[in-house]
Motif scaffolding. Structure first.
Motif, mmCIF file in Angstrom:
data_model
loop_
_atom_site.group_PDB
_atom_site.id
_atom_site.type_symbol
_atom_site.label_atom_id
_atom_site.label_comp_id
_atom_site.label_asym_id
_atom_site.label_seq_id
_atom_site.Cartn_x
_atom_site.Cartn_y
_atom_site.Cartn_z
ATOM 1 N N GLY A 3 0.823 -1.215 0.000
ATOM 2 C CA GLY A 3 0.000 0.000 0.000
ATOM 3 C C GLY A 3 0.853 1.261 0.000
ATOM 4 O O GLY A 3 0.579 2.222 -0.730
ATOM 5 N N ALA A 13 1.080 4.109 -2.995
ATOM 6 C CA ALA A 13 0.801 5.519 -2.688
ATOM 7 C C ALA A 13 1.967 6.409 -3.118
ATOM 8 O O ALA A 13 1.772 7.468 -3.720
ATOM 9 C CB ALA A 13 0.535 5.686 -1.196
ATOM 10 N N ALA A 18 -1.292 2.879 2.302
ATOM 11 C CA ALA A 18 -1.412 3.886 1.242
ATOM 12 C C ALA A 18 -1.813 5.241 1.818
ATOM 13 O O ALA A 18 -1.260 6.287 1.447
ATOM 14 C CB ALA A 18 -2.441 3.431 0.213
ATOM 15 N N ALA A 43 -1.358 6.236 4.902
ATOM 16 C CA ALA A 43 -0.254 6.747 5.728
ATOM 17 C C ALA A 43 0.826 7.392 4.862
ATOM 18 O O ALA A 43 1.560 8.261 5.315
ATOM 19 C CB ALA A 43 0.345 5.624 6.574
ATOM 20 N N ALA A 44 0.922 6.934 3.601
ATOM 21 C CA ALA A 44 1.905 7.535 2.692
ATOM 22 C C ALA A 44 1.291 8.708 1.928
ATOM 23 O O ALA A 44 1.916 9.244 1.012
ATOM 24 C CB ALA A 44 2.441 6.475 1.732
ATOM 25 N N GLY A 45 0.081 9.090 2.277
ATOM 26 C CA GLY A 45 -0.487 10.339 1.768
ATOM 27 C C GLY A 45 -1.432 10.218 0.597
ATOM 28 O O GLY A 45 -1.894 11.230 0.062
ATOM 29 N N ALA A 46 -1.758 8.987 0.167
ATOM 30 C CA ALA A 46 -2.670 8.840 -0.971
ATOM 31 C C ALA A 46 -4.116 8.778 -0.499
ATOM 32 O O ALA A 46 -4.399 8.423 0.649
ATOM 33 C CB ALA A 46 -2.332 7.588 -1.762
ATOM 34 N N ARG A 51 2.638 12.090 7.403
ATOM 35 C CA ARG A 51 2.644 10.958 6.474
ATOM 36 C C ARG A 51 4.073 10.437 6.322
ATOM 37 O O ARG A 51 5.031 11.077 6.775
ATOM 38 C CB ARG A 51 2.052 11.364 5.125
ATOM 39 C CG ARG A 51 2.803 12.453 4.424
ATOM 40 C CD ARG A 51 2.058 12.916 3.169
ATOM 41 N NE ARG A 51 2.559 14.191 2.721
ATOM 42 C CZ ARG A 51 3.628 14.357 1.938
ATOM 43 N NH1 ARG A 51 4.289 13.307 1.525
ATOM 44 N NH2 ARG A 51 4.030 15.552 1.589
ATOM 45 N N LEU A 52 4.177 9.287 5.679
ATOM 46 C CA LEU A 52 5.483 8.666 5.463
ATOM 47 C C LEU A 52 6.175 9.388 4.320
ATOM 48 O O LEU A 52 5.785 9.245 3.169
ATOM 49 C CB LEU A 52 5.303 7.183 5.117
ATOM 50 C CG LEU A 52 4.646 6.340 6.206
ATOM 51 C CD1 LEU A 52 4.199 4.999 5.629
ATOM 52 C CD2 LEU A 52 5.581 6.139 7.391
ATOM 53 N N ASP A 53 7.190 10.181 4.670
ATOM 54 C CA ASP A 53 7.837 11.016 3.667
ATOM 55 C C ASP A 53 9.350 10.989 3.914
ATOM 56 O O ASP A 53 9.819 11.485 4.950
ATOM 57 C CB ASP A 53 7.293 12.448 3.806
ATOM 58 C CG ASP A 53 7.952 13.407 2.828
ATOM 59 O OD1 ASP A 53 8.723 12.940 1.964
ATOM 60 O OD2 ASP A 53 7.686 14.620 2.938
#
Lengths: 289, 383
Positions: free
Chosen positions: A77, A81, B67, B69-72, B195-197
């Motif tokens: 996921g 993303a 997804a 958490a990664a900003g989508a 988010r995960l960045d």
């Protein structure tokens, strides 16, 4: 093997791993191999604790703690993303223990591998549920003592062959790794990073409290596992096997005798283990020829 | 543009217009056609999304969590056992404060195995921390997906859009498909701060001691409370832009009503006919349709029921050993109100049994004929 190991550290001091924990070293090496463009998903395992309790953090890359059985699905996921948001560079690493890989995490791992999702899945395998107090898993070897397989009735079945399981998914890259051979591990991680699709790396992790050995023996035991062929170091790239560290004539007893979890074994048990290790090694050697 | 489409197709239009970016889903009847339509939208270029054809609903929600958490903008859909399998991950999604939107086609849980309409699947997830909306029509299902993203991304709580199996999911109605540009101006791009960045490394969702856990739950609850205001504003603005709105609860012919029938989902459409008929006969009956169930709009419901002499709740769901779940919620919302009306809890329509106008008539007759209600009232049990 000689390799330039990056000076950059992505693991801060002050983590909460046990003294002599192989899983801490493994993460440190792996992140040196992957670099800062990495996102890590960690399902329930020792590393859920090692990474530090809120509000503290041990890693200097984005880390997401996820549910026990979801390492691979969560990573898939995250990768989807990042890609749809335009980031195709970042590596997504699922970092799971043997429970989160061999047992409760196997379904999601199988799903991701069959889809060939573009992730690296690393299993750091300490051969039992160490975080909850040394209960047996399907990664626990035959005749091993654990808190749920007492010495007078040790585990009756062999360790699950996770590499063969992953091979059956036809993924592009599979490797084994050891904390005693950081250059080999880092080279494999770097190779995995450059390959698209699902990459699986299996690292054997000595665990002083769970394996019942002094904390200063972690590296020695990890090395003996490789040299005695209990845990050979090899890689499988597009189905082609290659042994990356040649073992020597070390007997398995040298590896077993340093660990309290094998203290109850008798000579016959050790002979059976040696025979099994020899047979498995000739299979790998044959495949690598 | 108007089209005759099923409720499932309407939901997929909602997710497409909301520009869902990651869709992870697993097939289950009667949800499946939602993601099939989304796969078509993605294949023909109407939607720019990544599809993850996961191996289970548990992984569907896990991938959605990753997804998001990664900003989508993440979307999924499920039903019944699929939702039950996700249960753990519903807690994770809400605790992680991720604005995922999911459609759930309300279907009965086994055993006994049954494919038809029943709300027990989603109502037994009421404590997971998801916003829940129950839709009455295909149009409402489409519109609610768009509204839900707007609300969820503001309060950082995920949303579940619930629609009755077959009565909505597989029934075709005329649906007005909103203009894409108008939806874009209603729903800004998803932009999560946390988010995960890799450019801003942070650790998310770590182990949290009693020192902080309590505060995290408090904040989740406060966000839920805030969602009442935010959802109302989102619905009001939707009316201004698209000419339609639904409210958190809908009051139908409630003026001077002595008996109020409380419904949700498609049972409301049938009930409306019965209310009209009884009103024509001069009976003072009205209907309250619960659209938003979590957070429970208790204050709005208390205000709506002020003056009612009797409240009859029709529950197409059941908590064994207790009764209809909405009836419990109604009783709980009213219990500290002076002069509260008695609440009649009718369990009807389980496993897709029809809630006909005849059933609704009998519910109202029974509530009018009995002064002190039983805790649970069954209709037409064949034993």
């Amino acid at each position: 093997m000689s390799i330039e190991i990056p000076r950059e550290e992505y693991l801060f001091s002050g983590h909460t791993g046990c003294p002599g924990c192989g899983a801490v070293l493994a993460m440190r090496h792996v992140l040196k191999g992957l670099g800062d463009k990495t996102v890590v998903a960690i399902p329930a395992c020792c590393w859920s604790i090692i990474a530090g309790a809120f509000p503290y953090a041990t890693l200097n890359v984005p880390l997401m703690h996820c549910a026990f059985e979801t390492g691979a699905a969560t990573a898939a996921g995250i990768k989807a993303a990042l890609e749809i948001r335009g980031d195709t560079e970042t590596t997504v690493l699922a970092w799971a223990g043997d429970g989160g890989t061999f047992d409760i995490g196997l379904q999601a791992l199988s799903g991701a591998a069959e889809r060939n999702d573009d992730i690296i899945f690393i299993c750091y395998d300490n051969e039992a549920y160490m975080n909850t107090g040394i209960q047996r898993s399907s990664a626990t070897p035959w005749k091993t003592w654990t808190s749920t397989t007492p010495a007078n009735t040790p585990k009756e079945t062999p360790k699950k062959d996770i590499v063969a399981t992953m091979m059956a998914h036809h993924i592009p890259y599979i490797a084994t790794g050891s904390v005693a051979y950081p250059a080999d591990l880092i080279a494999k991680v770097r190779k995995a990073k450059e390959i698209r699709g699902t990459k699986f790396i299996h690292i054997l992790i000595p665990c002083p409290p769970g394996w019942r050995h002094p904390s200063e023996l972690t590296i020695k035991i990890a090395r003996l596992a490789v040299l005695s062929r209990v845990f050979p170091l090899y890689e499988i790239e597009d189905g082609n096997h290659r042994v990356t560290v040649e073992p020597d004539d070390t007997r398995v007893s040298e590896y077993l005798k340093l660990q309290g979890r094998f203290r109850h074994l008798d000579e016959t048990d050790i002979e059976v283990i040696q025979a099994n290790v020899d047979r498995e090694w000739s299979r790998i050697e044959c495949l690598s020829a | 543009m108007k089209k005759v489409i099923t409720g499932n197709h309407a939901v997929s239009y909602g997710a497409m217009l909301a520009r869902a970016q990651v869709i992870a889903a697993y097939p289950i009847t009667p949800q499946t056609t939602i993601v099939e339509h989304l796969a078509d939208f993605t294949a023909d270029g109407q939607l720019d999304a990544r599809f993850i054809n996961v191996e289970s609903e548990h992984s569907a929600m896990a991938a959605s969590v990753g997804a998001s958490a990664a900003g989508a903008r993440a979307f999924t859909a499920s039903s019944s056992h699929g939702l039950a399998l996700m249960h753990e991950m519903l807690h994770v999604a809400a605790g992680s404060r991720l604005p995922i939107v999911m459609a759930n086609v309300n279907r009965a849980l086994g055993t006994n195995w049954n494919l038809w309409a029943d709300q027990t699947d989603s109502l037994s997830q009421r404590d997971t921390g998801w916003l829940q909306f129950y839709c009455e029509s295909n149009q409402e299902a489409l519109d609610t997906v768009i509204q839900a993203y707007r609300v969820s991304e503001q309060v950082l709580v995920p949303s579940m859009i619930c629609l009755d199996a077959f009565f909505i999911s597989h029934t075709a109605e005329i649906v007005d498909i909103p203009d894409k540009a108008l939806v874009d101006s209603y729903l800004p791009e998803c932009n999560l701060v946390y988010r995960l960045d890799p450019a801003n490394p942070c650790t998310l969702y770590g182990v949290t001691s009693a020192e902080f856990y309590y505060e995290f739950r408090y904040k989740l609850h406060k966000a839920m409370e805030d969602a009442i205001r935010v959802a109302r504003e989102a619905d009001d603005e939707f009316r201004e832009m698209f000419g339609r709105s639904y409210g958190l609860v809908e009051q139908y012919r409630m003026e001077d009503a002595e008996l109020v029938l409380v419904t949700s989902g498609t049972a409301a459409s049938t009930s409306r006919l019965v209310i009209d008929e009884l009103r024509e006969r001069g009976e003072r009956v009205g209907m309250l349709r619960i659209r938003m169930f979590r957070p429970f709009p208790a204050e709005e419901i208390r205000n709506a029921l002020r003056g009612a002499q009797r409240v009859a709740v029709m529950d197409r769901n059941m908590s064994p050993g207790q009764g209809g779940i909405m009836a419990q919620e109604l009783r709980s919302a009213l219990c500290n109100t002076p002069d509260r009306p008695p609440v009649y809890g009718f369990v009807v329509g389980l496993g897709g049994r029809d809630i006909t106008t005849d059933v609704v008539h009998r519910v109202i007759e029974e509530a009018l004929a009995t002064d002190i209600p039983e805790d649970i009232i069954w209709m037409g049990v064949k034993v």
